[in-house]
Design a protein around this motif. Structure first.
Motif, short mmCIF file in Angstrom:
data_model
loop_
_atom_site.label_atom_id
_atom_site.label_comp_id
_atom_site.label_asym_id
_atom_site.label_seq_id
_atom_site.Cartn_x
_atom_site.Cartn_y
_atom_site.Cartn_z
N GLY A 275 0.84 -1.20 0.00
CA GLY A 275 0.00 0.00 0.00
C GLY A 275 0.87 1.25 0.00
O GLY A 275 1.56 1.52 0.98
N HIS B 55 -18.39 13.06 2.29
CA HIS B 55 -18.63 12.44 3.60
C HIS B 55 -18.06 13.29 4.73
O HIS B 55 -18.62 13.34 5.82
CB HIS B 55 -18.04 11.02 3.64
N ASP C 212 2.21 -1.39 -4.67
CA ASP C 212 0.99 -0.55 -4.70
C ASP C 212 0.25 -0.74 -6.01
O ASP C 212 0.86 -0.81 -7.08
CB ASP C 212 1.35 0.93 -4.53
N ALA D 30 -0.65 -7.03 -4.22
CA ALA D 30 -0.20 -8.18 -3.43
C ALA D 30 -1.42 -9.07 -3.25
O ALA D 30 -2.40 -8.67 -2.61
CB ALA D 30 0.35 -7.74 -2.09
N ARG E 281 -7.89 5.59 -1.60
CA ARG E 281 -9.26 5.91 -1.18
C ARG E 281 -9.74 7.23 -1.77
O ARG E 281 -10.89 7.36 -2.18
CB ARG E 281 -9.29 5.97 0.34
N ASN E 282 -8.88 8.23 -1.81
CA ASN E 282 -9.31 9.57 -2.24
C ASN E 282 -9.05 9.82 -3.72
O ASN E 282 -8.96 10.98 -4.14
CB ASN E 282 -8.62 10.64 -1.39
N ALA F 116 1.87 -3.21 -8.52
CA ALA F 116 1.20 -4.51 -8.58
C ALA F 116 0.30 -4.64 -7.36
O ALA F 116 0.40 -3.87 -6.41
CB ALA F 116 2.24 -5.63 -8.56
N ASP G 38 -14.86 2.59 0.84
CA ASP G 38 -16.09 3.25 1.27
C ASP G 38 -17.27 2.60 0.55
O ASP G 38 -17.33 2.62 -0.68
CB ASP G 38 -16.05 4.74 0.90
N GLY H 53 1.71 4.23 3.85
CA GLY H 53 2.77 3.34 3.37
C GLY H 53 4.03 4.10 2.97
O GLY H 53 5.15 3.69 3.29
N CYS I 259 -12.62 17.53 4.84
CA CYS I 259 -12.06 17.36 3.50
C CYS I 259 -12.71 18.32 2.51
O CYS I 259 -12.05 18.83 1.61
CB CYS I 259 -12.27 15.93 3.00
N ALA J 134 -0.45 7.57 1.77
CA ALA J 134 0.26 8.40 2.74
C ALA J 134 0.90 7.54 3.84
O ALA J 134 2.06 7.76 4.23
CB ALA J 134 -0.70 9.41 3.36
N VAL K 141 -6.31 17.37 -1.92
CA VAL K 141 -6.17 16.97 -0.51
C VAL K 141 -6.17 18.25 0.33
O VAL K 141 -5.36 19.14 0.10
CB VAL K 141 -4.85 16.21 -0.28
N ALA L 73 -8.72 8.22 10.27
CA ALA L 73 -7.47 8.89 9.92
C ALA L 73 -7.60 9.69 8.63
O ALA L 73 -8.19 9.24 7.65
CB ALA L 73 -6.35 7.86 9.78
N GLN L 74 -7.03 10.87 8.64
CA GLN L 74 -6.93 11.72 7.45
C GLN L 74 -5.58 11.44 6.80
O GLN L 74 -4.82 10.60 7.27
CB GLN L 74 -7.03 13.18 7.87
C1 LIG Z 1 -13.53 11.33 -1.51
C2 LIG Z 1 -12.53 11.45 -0.41
C3 LIG Z 1 -11.87 12.65 -0.21
C4 LIG Z 1 -10.95 12.78 0.82
N1 LIG Z 1 -10.34 13.97 1.02
C5 LIG Z 1 -9.43 14.12 2.01
C6 LIG Z 1 -8.81 15.37 2.26
O1 LIG Z 1 -9.08 16.37 1.60
N2 LIG Z 1 -7.91 15.44 3.28
C7 LIG Z 1 -7.58 14.36 4.04
O2 LIG Z 1 -6.75 14.47 4.92
N3 LIG Z 1 -8.19 13.16 3.83
C8 LIG Z 1 -9.08 13.02 2.84
N4 LIG Z 1 -9.68 11.80 2.63
C9 LIG Z 1 -9.27 10.65 3.45
C10 LIG Z 1 -8.00 10.03 2.83
O3 LIG Z 1 -8.33 9.49 1.58
C11 LIG Z 1 -7.41 8.97 3.73
O4 LIG Z 1 -7.21 9.53 5.02
C12 LIG Z 1 -6.07 8.46 3.21
O5 LIG Z 1 -6.18 8.08 1.86
C13 LIG Z 1 -5.58 7.30 4.05
O6 LIG Z 1 -4.29 6.94 3.62
P1 LIG Z 1 -3.83 5.41 3.59
O7 LIG Z 1 -2.40 5.44 3.18
O8 LIG Z 1 -4.20 4.75 4.85
O9 LIG Z 1 -4.74 4.73 2.47
P2 LIG Z 1 -4.85 5.02 0.90
O10 LIG Z 1 -4.50 6.41 0.57
O11 LIG Z 1 -6.20 4.54 0.48
O12 LIG Z 1 -3.73 4.10 0.27
C14 LIG Z 1 -3.85 2.70 0.28
C15 LIG Z 1 -3.02 2.18 -0.88
O13 LIG Z 1 -2.96 0.77 -0.80
C16 LIG Z 1 -3.01 0.24 -2.10
N5 LIG Z 1 -3.46 -1.16 -1.98
C17 LIG Z 1 -4.59 -1.64 -1.38
N6 LIG Z 1 -4.61 -2.98 -1.41
C18 LIG Z 1 -3.47 -3.36 -2.05
C19 LIG Z 1 -2.90 -4.62 -2.39
N7 LIG Z 1 -3.47 -5.80 -2.03
N8 LIG Z 1 -1.74 -4.64 -3.07
C20 LIG Z 1 -1.11 -3.47 -3.42
N9 LIG Z 1 -1.59 -2.27 -3.11
C21 LIG Z 1 -2.76 -2.21 -2.42
C22 LIG Z 1 -3.94 1.16 -2.86
O14 LIG Z 1 -3.66 1.14 -4.25
C23 LIG Z 1 -3.61 2.53 -2.24
O15 LIG Z 1 -2.66 3.24 -3.01
C24 LIG Z 1 -10.65 11.66 1.65
C25 LIG Z 1 -11.31 10.45 1.44
C26 LIG Z 1 -12.24 10.34 0.43
C27 LIG Z 1 -12.98 9.05 0.24
#
Ligand SMILES: Cc1cc2nc3c(=O)[nH]c(=O)nc-3n(C[C@H](O)[C@H](O)[C@H](O)COP(=O)(O)OP(=O)(O)OC[C@H]3O[C@@H](n4cnc5c(N)ncnc54)[C@H](O)[C@@H]3O)c2cc1C
Length: 327
Positions: A11, A137, A34, A80, A39-40, A78, A119, A16, A141, A14, A46, A284-285
């Motif tokens: 992943g 939601h 990745d 996982a 999610r966003n 890719a 979501d 990872g 954001c 942010a 952002v 978490a943001q």
């Molecule tokens: C519409 C929307 C708008 C948003 N706007 C904001 C904002 O303005 N400000 C803010 O702070 N937060 C915002 N958020 C929240 C924000 O998206 C999350 O807080 C943030 O993305 C969390 O980061 P993360 O690294 O945990 O997950 P993610 O950013 O979702 O990253 C997860 C990564 O894992 C990868 N992945 C998943 N499964 C696998 C697998 N099996 N193999 C390889 N890769 C994989 C995905 O491709 C992805 O790149 C928003 C959310 C949404 C839904």
């Protein structure tokens, strides 16, 4: 097995990337896997990320990748798809084997899983098409972007009243469609929120732009943005394979999502497996996900060091014992 890394990060959002940056700077070999489904992805920008407010999500990821790559982190585009625990051998031996969608297999001494969450939107026709632009939601954001505009909240469970109260701070033109907990009605009405009974069934568009919600009785509530409480489901498929426990996210006695159980530093109940970001914390943001990735990266650094120190002490004792035996 193609390669072995100190840490494989699954992943590259942010959480990872922040973990990978920390680990690469700690002189650990790191691979980030990745599949570019953050999610966003549907959001234009952002917000609430100090120093980067307003950056497009993909640009933030590109900056993070470049920073981690600058210290030697490797990347694989890719998915996982499978993981298994392997019996630990000696010093610096791998404990996990991962299969990737490109057919390769990689091994890791530690895993940092930062796969985020999915979501699940309420069942209203057309919502998904506008998700992240005018179907929203989180006011932190998007609230600023629709301040003072007509906004409708789709009732979809125990979070509805809480969400409506929150959004009423950003706009005074707020309508809730559907049921609201009876004990919250007074608060919402006192805040000027309009309560409309009925059920939203479809988004109404004008030239591709969201302009309202159609109710089951055929009436239309005009609005420029729709607020929904999506179910927040951890993307935990890999962790499930390792037996890492998950738990329900419960609001007022009702499950509104699922997340992975972990300690404050991201350690899970399965030795050697850490998590960070939305997979473990649905609230978490982006900036707090990055912070959690850093915390987990630092904890993994300590854990690897502890293992290496144990092996070093054992080797030192063995050689001291051998020297004594030789007289
Ligand atoms: C519409 C929307 C708008 C948003 N706007 C904001 C904002 O303005 N400000 C803010 O702070 N937060 C915002 N958020 C929240 C924000 O998206 C999350 O807080 C943030 O993305 C969390 O980061 P993360 O690294 O945990 O997950 P993610 O950013 O979702 O990253 C997860 C990564 O894992 C990868 N992945 C998943 N499964 C696998 C697998 N099996 N193999 C390889 N890769 C994989 C995905 O491709 C992805 O790149 C928003 C959310 C949404 C839904």
């Amino acid at each position: 097995m193609d390669e072995t890394y100190d840490v494989v990060v699954v992943g590259g959002g942010a959480a990872g990337l922040s973990g990978a940056l920390c680990l690469a700077r700690a002189r650990r070999s790191v691979l980030v896997v990745d599949d570019a489904t953050p999610r966003n992805a549907r959001a234009g920008h952002v917000h609430n990320f100090l120093t980067r407010d307003g950056t497009p999500p993909a640009e933030l990821v590109a900056i993070g990748r470049a920073e981690a790559a600058g210290y030697g982190a490797a990347f694989r585009d890719a998915t996982a798809t499978a993981v298994e625990a392997v019996a630990p051998g000696g010093d610096r031996a791998a404990r996990f084997a991962l299969t990737l969608s490109d057919g390769s297999r990689v091994a890791a001494r530690r895993l940092l899983v930062t796969t985020g969450l999915a979501d699940e939107l309420p069942d209203v026709e057309g919502l998904a098409d506008h998700w992240g632009s005018s179907v929203l939601h989180c006011p932190f954001c998007h609230g600023w972007e629709v301040r003072d505009r007509p906004v409708a909240v789709v009732s979809s469970g125990p979070l509805t009243a809480h969400q409506a109260l929150l959004w009423s701070h950003w706009t005074s033109d707020l309508t809730v469609i559907g049921p609201v907990a009876q004990d919250r009605v007074e608060e919402l009405e006192a805040r000027g929120v309009t309560l409309v009974p009925g059920e939203a069934v479809a988004v109404v568009e004008d030239d591709g732009r969201l302009v309202g919600l159609r109710l089951r009785d055929g009436s239309v509530v005009a609005c420029e943005a729709v607020v929904v409480a999506a179910r927040a489901m951890a993307r935990s498929a890999l962790l499930d394979q390792l037996g890492v426990p998950t738990q329900d996210l419960v609001v007022e006695g009702e499950a509104v999502g699922r997340f992975v159980t972990a300690g404050a530093d991201g350690a899970t109940e399965v030795d050697g497996v850490w998590v960070a970001g939305n997979v473990a914390d649905p609230r978490a943001q982006v900036i707090t996900s990055a912070a959690a990735g850093l915390t987990a990266g630092a904890a993994i650094t300590f854990d690897l060091l502890a293992e290496e120190t144990r092996h070093a002490v054992a080797a030192r004792r063995a050689s001291a014992a051998a020297a004594v035996a030789q007289g």
